[in-house]
Design an enzyme around this catalytic site. Structure first.
Site, PDB file in Angstrom:
ATOM      1  N   HIS A 102      94.569  44.637  48.927  1.00 26.04           N
ATOM      2  CA  HIS A 102      94.442  44.332  47.689  1.00 26.04           C
ATOM      3  C   HIS A 102      94.107  45.201  46.613  1.00 26.04           C
ATOM      4  O   HIS A 102      94.644  45.640  45.625  1.00 26.04           O
ATOM      5  CB  HIS A 102      93.056  43.191  47.694  1.00 26.04           C
ATOM      6  CG  HIS A 102      92.628  42.474  46.435  1.00 26.04           C
ATOM      7  ND1 HIS A 102      92.814  41.391  45.944  1.00 26.04           N
ATOM      8  CD2 HIS A 102      91.980  43.270  45.056  1.00 26.04           C
ATOM      9  CE1 HIS A 102      92.472  41.135  44.706  1.00 26.04           C
ATOM     10  NE2 HIS A 102      91.983  42.353  44.155  1.00 26.04           N
ATOM     11  N   GLU A 103      93.172  46.378  47.105  1.00 25.67           N
ATOM     12  CA  GLU A 103      92.839  47.441  45.822  1.00 25.67           C
ATOM     13  C   GLU A 103      94.038  48.139  46.030  1.00 25.67           C
ATOM     14  O   GLU A 103      94.436  48.731  44.906  1.00 25.67           O
ATOM     15  CB  GLU A 103      91.660  48.065  46.380  1.00 25.67           C
ATOM     16  CG  GLU A 103      90.294  47.146  46.540  1.00 25.67           C
ATOM     17  CD  GLU A 103      90.134  46.362  45.354  1.00 25.67           C
ATOM     18  OE1 GLU A 103      90.726  47.017  44.023  1.00 25.67           O
ATOM     19  OE2 GLU A 103      89.444  45.427  45.205  1.00 25.67           O
TER      20      GLU A 103
ATOM     21  N   HIS B  94      96.217  46.995  43.346  1.00 19.32           N
ATOM     22  CA  HIS B  94      96.024  47.675  41.881  1.00 19.32           C
ATOM     23  C   HIS B  94      96.675  48.897  41.783  1.00 19.32           C
ATOM     24  O   HIS B  94      96.796  49.331  40.428  1.00 19.32           O
ATOM     25  CB  HIS B  94      94.368  47.449  41.690  1.00 19.32           C
ATOM     26  CG  HIS B  94      93.855  46.038  41.589  1.00 19.32           C
ATOM     27  ND1 HIS B  94      94.346  45.246  40.591  1.00 19.32           N
ATOM     28  CD2 HIS B  94      92.730  45.481  42.198  1.00 19.32           C
ATOM     29  CE1 HIS B  94      93.745  44.286  40.500  1.00 19.32           C
ATOM     30  NE2 HIS B  94      92.698  44.235  41.591  1.00 19.32           N
TER      31      HIS B  94
ATOM     32  N   HIS C  97      99.901  48.970  40.692  1.00 20.73           N
ATOM     33  CA  HIS C  97     100.058  48.706  39.421  1.00 20.73           C
ATOM     34  C   HIS C  97      99.898  49.788  38.421  1.00 20.73           C
ATOM     35  O   HIS C  97     100.491  50.024  37.429  1.00 20.73           O
ATOM     36  CB  HIS C  97      99.233  47.329  38.941  1.00 20.73           C
ATOM     37  CG  HIS C  97      99.361  46.607  37.858  1.00 20.73           C
ATOM     38  ND1 HIS C  97      98.692  45.643  37.388  1.00 20.73           N
ATOM     39  CD2 HIS C  97     100.547  46.719  37.128  1.00 20.73           C
ATOM     40  CE1 HIS C  97      99.321  44.946  36.414  1.00 20.73           C
ATOM     41  NE2 HIS C  97     100.332  45.760  36.145  1.00 20.73           N
TER      42      HIS C  97
END
Length: 670
Positions: free
Chosen positions: A461-462, A465, A468
């Site tokens: 998940h991290e 990010h 991105h």
């Protein structure tokens, strides 16, 4: 001597020279950076030339470089490696920074220049990205109170300063409660615990200076303890301490702080002409209004609650079979759910965990990024802010893309949770700069460090990010990377979690810590089959938190947030054995700052899209389909906030999805 925070950084990739920076450097560096930024703003506002995009908007984009560098370093170490001096500095900096930015937003000459440009926007010859930056800059000033006058303007400045102070206090109180509490475990208390939990408890005891193993309030330790400890009394003691963070009375109690924050947010919104804070906050999000948020959450609440109640009845029966009378309690749920998972899916977390080594999961996240986007990762040996940190240079086709830093282990100096931040964001103006991206997690230490499946999902998940940020390709820093609508920012992170569940990824990287053997096919099948296990519980605890957050902000601010929380949960009929994922006194997402205030729903809003987005890869026949990967990068990961979120998603997928994909993804569809 020159302050290292203000000097030119001659380090590799101009990384902050952490080995040369001391805590005593921060205050003078901040003062100097504020003075420099103040002078830059004054020069823009007083420019005798007619306002233009270049001399006003681009000048604002270029201003504050020194301030960005100082704050990028300070808030990195204040969040991930705090100490009493850094906490003191944080308390001093928060109101000072709030006053600084309030001074900028209330600069009438500057706002007049922006207003003139906004009125002339159709005749300025701006490209699409420039037009977007002008709109966002003007809107940001208006929403900060730039158009207010007199007493209203002065009160807005007071509110901003007070909110900054309160948010810092909330965070530090929570950190203190999490840091100070631990429960000693005698050797007999370790009976029934898997080896990895015992190892983590011993490592935590060593970190706390305790004579033996301990349970702390780190999620990566307390959750497996609640899953595996057969000692109901110890589970209750640990759970009550976990649930009481921020509500223990005394100087670290957050309840009065939460009440004051809510009251000030309501006042702030009304000064700007909004009926309540939720209306103000959601105006710029994809959801647009509290009604649309509630519609989504309630569409999920019904199926999730029904599933949780059915699961709870089965777990309570197991409790009674163990000879315990009475109701299933919150400290029982994870223990009996783990027993049930083992019975129904023949999946034992203790047997699974040796296959989820931290280092191998990091490799897996990198390998997926390589196959999808061509990124390569080379370890860097550079000074960082803590010995636990490690760094990599990220390249593509031999060209530098970013520096990625990982800080994975729990410690008393680190706030709880997991997060991604950019110490330097990607931009091409006023100069080309590559991002420096940080992932911070709170995994239990071990030799080797082993993850739960939930931990591994958090790592992916991290890293979503981080992608991105790393793949951002825009001109202006203000719209770079994760500078998007709050209910869109979780799309890349939640989407990337899906690659953990791709069978070929687990086959390659889920290898046993001792034997090196790949995860057996039958275990792999069980992991994937159990992916939606206990989704009723997980969805209910999340949606309850999101609905309480919304209720706090969509009407009059409650004088007693705890009473309002109880009222909302009673109206929902929250099952007795399930609590909010984040109760008010430790709801850092909502009260440590404005980031997720009236916006905790955004994880679920993004999940509606992430389930649908991954389906695009499945429809293409491969999780690594190059055309879908290229479309994802071109339309979402590289574009930052350069266009409206809905427009970006439609460009990738061709349409917006409905809630059905989410319910199906969570196994809650009828």
């Amino acid at each position: 001597m020159t302050n290292p925070l203000l000097a030119d950084w001659t380090t590799p990739f101009e990384i902050a020279p952490f080995d040369a920076i001391s805590d005593e450097d921060f205050a003078p560096a901040l003062d100097a950076a504020l003075d420099a930024h103040r002078a830059e703003i004054a020069a823009i506002a007083a420019n005798p030339e007619a306002p233009s995009f270049a001399n006003t908007v681009e000048a604002l984009e270029a201003a504050g470089e020194a301030l960005d560098r100082v704050l990028g370093v300070f808030y990195t170490v204040a969040g991930a490696d705090s100490n009493p001096r850094r906490e003191e500095l944080q308390r001093a900096f928060s109101p000072k920074l709030a006053a600084h930015y309030a001074e900028i937003s209330s600069n009438k000459a500057l706002f007049r220049r922006l207003a003139t440009l906004w009125e002339q926007r159709d005749s300025l010859g701006l490209d699409a990205e420039q037009a977007r930056v002008l709109m966002l800059t003007h809107r940001g000033f208006v929403r900060s109170g730039a158009a207010l006058e007199g007493a209203a303007e002065a009160r807005m400045t007071e509110i901003k300063g007070r909110l900054a102070t309160l948010g810092t206090a909330f965070t530090q109180n929570l950190l203190a409660d999490e840091r100070d509490w631990f429960m000693d475990l005698a050797e007999k208390d370790l009976e029934g615990l898997p080896e990895f939990v015992v190892d983590a408890a011993r490592a935590a005891g060593a970190e706390k200076g305790a004579p033996g193993p301990v349970v702390t309030l780190s999620r990566s330790l307390i959750v497996p303890f609640l899953q595996f400890s057969p000692r109901r009394d110890l589970r209750e003691n640990a759970f009550r301490a976990w649930a009481a963070r921020g509500a223990n009375g005394g100087p670290t109690d957050n309840r009065a702080i939460a009440a004051e924050i809510l009251a000030l947010r309501e006042e702030r919104a009304k000064l700007l002409g909004y009926p309540n804070f939720a209306a103000y906050k959601l105006e710029t999000e994809m959801a647009g209004s509290p009604d649309r948020v509630r519609e989504l959450l309630m569409a999920v609440w019904g199926p999730a609650k029904a599933r949780a109640e059915a699961d709870g009845a089965l777990l309570e029966a197991m409790l009674h079979e163990d000879g315990v009378n009475g109701a299933l309690e919150p400290w029982d749920w994870r223990y009996y759910a783990e027993k049930r998972r083992k019975a129904e899916h023949d999946l034992d977390e203790a047997a699974l965990k040796p296959y989820l080594q931290l280092d191998r999961m990091i490799e897996a996240s990198f390998a997926c990024a390589n196959r999808l986007f061509g990124l390569e990762f080379r370890p860097l040996d550079i000074p960082l802010y803590h010995p636990d940190c490690r760094a990599w240079e990220v390249t593509r086709h031999g060209k530098h893309v970013a520096v990625f830093i990982g800080d994975y282990f729990a410690r008393g100096s680190k706030r709880s949770g997991a997060w991604c931040s950019a110490m330097r964001a990607q931009a091409k103006f006023p100069k080309v700069q590559a991002p420096v991206v940080l992932n911070v997690c709170n995994f239990a230490k071990g030799s080797p460090a082993l993850l739960s499946y939930d931990d591994a999902r958090t790592l992916f998940h991290e890293f979503g990010h981080a992608l991105h940020q790393m793949l951002s390709d825009v001109t202006y820093e203000s719209i770079s990377g994760t500078s998007v609508a709050r209910d869109f920012v979780e799309l890349p992170s939640q989407l990337y979690e899906h690659w953990l569940e791709v069978p070929e990824v687990l086959k390659e990287f889920a290898t046993h810590a001792r034997t090196g053997a790949a995860m057996p096919q039958d275990m792999l099948d069980k992991v994937l089959a159990a992916a939606n296990f206990d989704q009723g519980f997980q969805t209910v605890e999340y949606v309850a938190s999101a609905l309480v957050d919304l209720a706090f902000h969509e009407g009059a601010a409650p004088a007693d947030p705890m009473a309002k929380q109880a009222e909302v949960l009673a109206d929902l009929g929250l099952p007795h054995a399930i609590t909010m994922r984040h109760a008010t006194p430790h709801f850092a997402h909502v009260f440590s700052g404005d980031g997720y205030s009236s916006g905790y729903y955004s994880y679920m809003w993004s999940e509606v899209m992430d389930a649908d987005a991954f389906a695009a890869f499945e429809e293409a026949g491969s999780a690594f389909d190059p055309d879908r990967a290229r479309a994802l990068e071109e339309n979402i990961l590289s574009t930052g906030g350069s266009r409206e979120a809905a427009e970006l998603y439609i460009a990738f997928r061709g349409r917006l999805p409905g809630v059905e994909a989410l319910l199906k993804g969570r196994g809650l569809a009828a």
